[in-house]
Scaffold this motif. Structure first.
Motif, PDB file in Angstrom:
ATOM      1  N   ILE A   1     -12.048 -12.286  44.611  1.00  0.00           N
ATOM      2  CA  ILE A   1     -12.289 -13.666  44.992  1.00  0.00           C
ATOM      3  C   ILE A   1     -12.578 -13.800  46.494  1.00  0.00           C
ATOM      4  O   ILE A   1     -13.152 -14.788  46.951  1.00  0.00           O
TER       5      ILE A   1
ATOM      6  N   GLU B   1      -4.813 -19.654  53.728  1.00  0.00           N
ATOM      7  CA  GLU B   1      -4.733 -20.817  52.839  1.00  0.00           C
ATOM      8  C   GLU B   1      -5.475 -20.563  51.535  1.00  0.00           C
ATOM      9  O   GLU B   1      -4.999 -20.900  50.455  1.00  0.00           O
ATOM     10  N   PHE B   2      -6.647 -19.970  51.692  1.00  0.00           N
ATOM     11  CA  PHE B   2      -7.484 -19.688  50.530  1.00  0.00           C
ATOM     12  C   PHE B   2      -6.748 -18.764  49.561  1.00  0.00           C
ATOM     13  O   PHE B   2      -6.642 -19.026  48.363  1.00  0.00           O
TER      14      PHE B   2
ATOM     15  N   THR C   1      -3.881 -20.498  47.860  1.00  0.00           N
ATOM     16  CA  THR C   1      -4.322 -21.425  46.818  1.00  0.00           C
ATOM     17  C   THR C   1      -4.616 -20.689  45.519  1.00  0.00           C
ATOM     18  O   THR C   1      -4.359 -21.184  44.436  1.00  0.00           O
ATOM     19  N   PHE C   2      -5.175 -19.494  45.660  1.00  0.00           N
ATOM     20  CA  PHE C   2      -5.585 -18.781  44.458  1.00  0.00           C
ATOM     21  C   PHE C   2      -4.637 -17.633  44.092  1.00  0.00           C
ATOM     22  O   PHE C   2      -5.011 -16.742  43.352  1.00  0.00           O
TER      23      PHE C   2
ATOM     24  N   SER D   1     -12.052 -18.368  37.306  1.00  0.00           N
ATOM     25  CA  SER D   1     -11.515 -19.569  37.941  1.00  0.00           C
ATOM     26  C   SER D   1     -10.067 -19.793  37.516  1.00  0.00           C
ATOM     27  O   SER D   1      -9.315 -20.467  38.203  1.00  0.00           O
TER      28      SER D   1
ATOM     29  N   GLU E   1     -13.084 -27.207  34.734  1.00  0.00           N
ATOM     30  CA  GLU E   1     -12.117 -26.342  35.417  1.00  0.00           C
ATOM     31  C   GLU E   1     -12.809 -25.476  36.457  1.00  0.00           C
ATOM     32  O   GLU E   1     -12.286 -25.260  37.544  1.00  0.00           O
ATOM     33  N   VAL E   2     -14.010 -25.003  36.127  1.00  0.00           N
ATOM     34  CA  VAL E   2     -14.750 -24.185  37.084  1.00  0.00           C
ATOM     35  C   VAL E   2     -15.147 -25.052  38.288  1.00  0.00           C
ATOM     36  O   VAL E   2     -15.075 -24.621  39.440  1.00  0.00           O
TER      37      VAL E   2
ATOM     38  N   PHE F   1     -12.252 -25.584  40.486  1.00  0.00           N
ATOM     39  CA  PHE F   1     -11.999 -24.312  41.178  1.00  0.00           C
ATOM     40  C   PHE F   1     -12.908 -24.189  42.408  1.00  0.00           C
ATOM     41  O   PHE F   1     -12.467 -23.817  43.491  1.00  0.00           O
TER      42      PHE F   1
ATOM     43  N   LYS G   1     -11.552 -26.439  45.080  1.00  0.00           N
ATOM     44  CA  LYS G   1     -10.348 -25.879  45.710  1.00  0.00           C
ATOM     45  C   LYS G   1     -10.684 -24.739  46.673  1.00  0.00           C
ATOM     46  O   LYS G   1      -9.961 -24.485  47.630  1.00  0.00           O
ATOM     47  N   GLN G   2     -11.767 -24.048  46.391  1.00  0.00           N
ATOM     48  CA  GLN G   2     -12.181 -22.962  47.286  1.00  0.00           C
ATOM     49  C   GLN G   2     -12.475 -23.484  48.686  1.00  0.00           C
ATOM     50  O   GLN G   2     -12.247 -22.822  49.677  1.00  0.00           O
TER      51      GLN G   2
ATOM     52  N   SER H   1      -8.516 -26.627  49.888  1.00  0.00           N
ATOM     53  CA  SER H   1      -7.356 -26.315  49.064  1.00  0.00           C
ATOM     54  C   SER H   1      -6.311 -27.425  49.123  1.00  0.00           C
ATOM     55  O   SER H   1      -5.437 -27.495  48.274  1.00  0.00           O
ATOM     56  N   HIS H   2      -6.412 -28.317  50.133  1.00  0.00           N
ATOM     57  CA  HIS H   2      -5.425 -29.395  50.232  1.00  0.00           C
ATOM     58  C   HIS H   2      -5.759 -30.566  49.334  1.00  0.00           C
ATOM     59  O   HIS H   2      -4.901 -31.383  49.031  1.00  0.00           O
TER      60      HIS H   2
END
Lengths: 340, 230
Positions: A24, A71-72, A75-76, A190, B148-149, B152, B155-156, B159-160
């Motif tokens: 990722i 952070e990234f 998050t993941f 994802s 969902e994708v 995602f 969020k990339q 993220s907040h």
């Protein structure tokens, strides 16, 4: 992962190795237009070679890149993406359109199927909406939805944003220009699925078991028929999407094995709500919520008599399915085909 | 008065989201006003008027919409206070994927269309990256997996952000968005407050009306593309 471990990823490991361990990271670099930085170095050293001007366009300096990297990754990280476990869901009645109380309380456990029936416009979608937003007496219906027996405050509701409920409806389409394989991989990625290959395979086989006509991993998702699309969506919801609750709004006549589809979801320990006019689906559920004038008027448990008639309904349905199949094959329809 | 800035690419569904949002908040008619920042023309004022929502529209014309926004936002706030609103919502269209009409401490929402492509969230920049809430529209017609994708991808980049799926036609999801907006704080003025990100840079000869092409006509702040020889 805590911040210190995340920083270690940036300090001690070359980007090359990082990419192998956490694919990722490629997305992170692409998002900042950093695909071309020297990969043999760790990120913290590589950023020294980066063009400050590019970083500035993203509102970052070199240190900022490290921070956003942390952070990234946070998050993941898989821990953050765990779905909340839902053992039970409780619906506590509110008011109907005339302001009269519903006086009901219904608790449903995971693996259970509940159908919602009622005339068009009676408020079936409203109930699905209440479940989706985990209403706490603050929607027009005043209903309350408890998860695992407890009320949720706003913060908890926000925390669960979008993770709790997967939706499926007749109007949904695939819009991405991808093959079935690419699409399932992308979705698995994802969801940070670890054994993506296996999951994709399972999902593909599952979808084909439901679909009337088979499709290939290399078929474009936009070229799937209505029934095939629905089958893929259901298998995907069962195997890849992790949401514990599934809301289904009308999937009748889609050219798929509806009962098997719903059962697949229930087997995966999902809590399934189906809003439907289809007797086969409605009676395939353990419980049935009846809605009228915006309110729940009764909750029926399936009776022995209904279970027996389910078999007869299934036979009727098979006759119709068979007729459809014959038509498709170019056969002539005869009176004999109408007999079970 | 509470101020909320809502921004998003053209035709992403901002007006529909705002209309549903106002309906859902249940505030008295006339106590929520809207200022729409647009470029050349706009027909959204009719939809607001139909819903009895006080609306002011401004057109940036040849000016960068973000620059236009910053130079007028405090006047908009003063208009809202004079009009006695409890809440003012500004609506502005991001045009160049580089817009960022958000202000520190002012609640901001980015509206984005789920049909615009999975990678779009990764391309939009500060408009999405710096928003407090991202409202995704038109998601009722795509599959759960694609939703969902899409989330995602968001969020990339941010993220907040809270990601909310809002149906601009039925209003589904606007309830949760309204809940978030309760966090918006009261303000009297924006004077001396700061943008979250710089606006797109300008002031080159083309900003001031130059139309001729060629190096000799290019003055001021320019950025040249690099072409690699094959």
């Amino acid at each position: 992962m805590i911040r210190k471990d995340l920083l270690a990823l940036a300090n001690d490991i070359s980007i090359e190795d990082l990419l192998i361990e956490h694919p990722i990271v490629a997305d992170f670099l692409a998002n900042l237009r950093l695909d071309n930085i020297p990969k043999q170095l760790p990120l913290s050293l590589a950023i020294e070679e980066m063009d400050e001007d590019i970083l500035q366009e993203f509102g970052l300096d070199k240190f900022g890149v490290l921070l956003s990297f942390c952070e990234f990754m946070e998050t993941f990280s898989t821990a953050k993406n765990q779905n909340p476990a839902v053992a039970t869901l409780t619906i506590i009645g509110g008011l109907n359109k005339s302001g009269e109380p519903e006086n009901i309380s219904l608790t449903i456990s995971s693996g259970e199927i509940v159908s919602i029936v009622g005339p068009t416009g009676s408020g079936k979608s409203r109930l699905l909406n209440d479940i989706e937003c985990l209403a706490q007496g603050d929607t027009p219906t005043m209903r309350r939805i408890l998860v695992n027996g407890v009320e949720l405050d706003d913060l908890q509701r926000f925390e669960m944003e979008g993770k709790l409920v997967a939706q499926l409806s007749q109007n949904m389409n695939f819009v991405m220009d991808l093959t079935v394989r690419e699409f399932l991989y992308l979705h698995a990625k994802s969801r940070l699925t670890v054994d993506a290959e296996q999951v994709v395979e399972k999902c593909f086989l599952g979808a084909n078991a439901l679909a009337g006509e088979k499709f290939l991993l290399d078929t474009k998702i936009t070229q799937l028929s209505g029934g095939q699309s629905r089958a893929l969506m259901i298998a995907d919801t069962a195997y890849i999407s992790n949401s514990p609750i599934v809301l289904i709004d009308e999937i009748e006549n889609a050219g798929i094995d509806r009962r098997q589809a719903i059962e697949l979801l229930a087997q995966r320990e999902k809590l399934v709500f189906i809003s439907t006019h289809d007797p086969l689906l409605a009676l395939g559920a353990d419980k049935r919520i009846v809605i009228k004038n915006g309110g729940i008027i009764k909750i029926l448990e399936i009776t022995q008599a209904e279970k027996q008639s389910l078999n007869a309904i299934e036979e009727l349905d098979n006759i119709l399915q068979n007729l459809r199949h014959r038509l498709r094959e170019g056969d002539q329809i005869t009176v004999d085909l109408l007999k079970a | 008065m509470k101020l909320i800035t809502i921004a998003g690419p053209p035709s992403s569904g901002k007006t529909s989201v705002i209309l549903k949002l106002i309906e859902c908040m249940g505030l008295p008619i006339g106590s929520v006003g809207v200022v729409k920042f647009d470029c050349l023309t706009s027909f959204d004022n009719l939809r607001y008027q139909e819903a009895n929502i006080p609306i002011q529209t401004g057109f940036s014309g040849k000016i960068c919409p973000d620059h236009y926004f910053v130079s007028n936002i405090d006047d908009a706030v003063q208009w809202g206070i004079r009009s006695g609103f409890q809440m003012l919502i500004t609506e502005s269209a991001g045009l160049c994927n580089r817009c960022s009409p958000y202000i520190n401490g002012i609640f901001s929402v980015c509206v984005i269309d789920s049909l615009s492509g999975t990678n779009t969230p990764r391309k939009i920049g500060p408009l999405l990256k710096l928003a407090d809430v991202v409202a995704v529209t038109k998601a009722d017609i795509i599959s759960q997996a694609e939703r969902e994708v899409f989330a995602f991808s968001i969020k990339q980049v941010n993220s907040h952000a809270r990601v909310v799926f809002v149906n601009g036609i039925t209003g589904q999801g606007s309830f949760l968005l309204a809940k978030y907006l309760q966090q918006a704080r009261d303000i009297q003025t924006l004077r001396d407050m700061k943008l979250r990100f710089t606006t797109p840079a300008a002031v080159c000869s083309y900003c001031t009306g130059e139309t001729r092409i060629g190096e000799s006509h290019q003055m001021g702040m320019m950025k040249k593309m690099e072409f690699k020889e094959l």
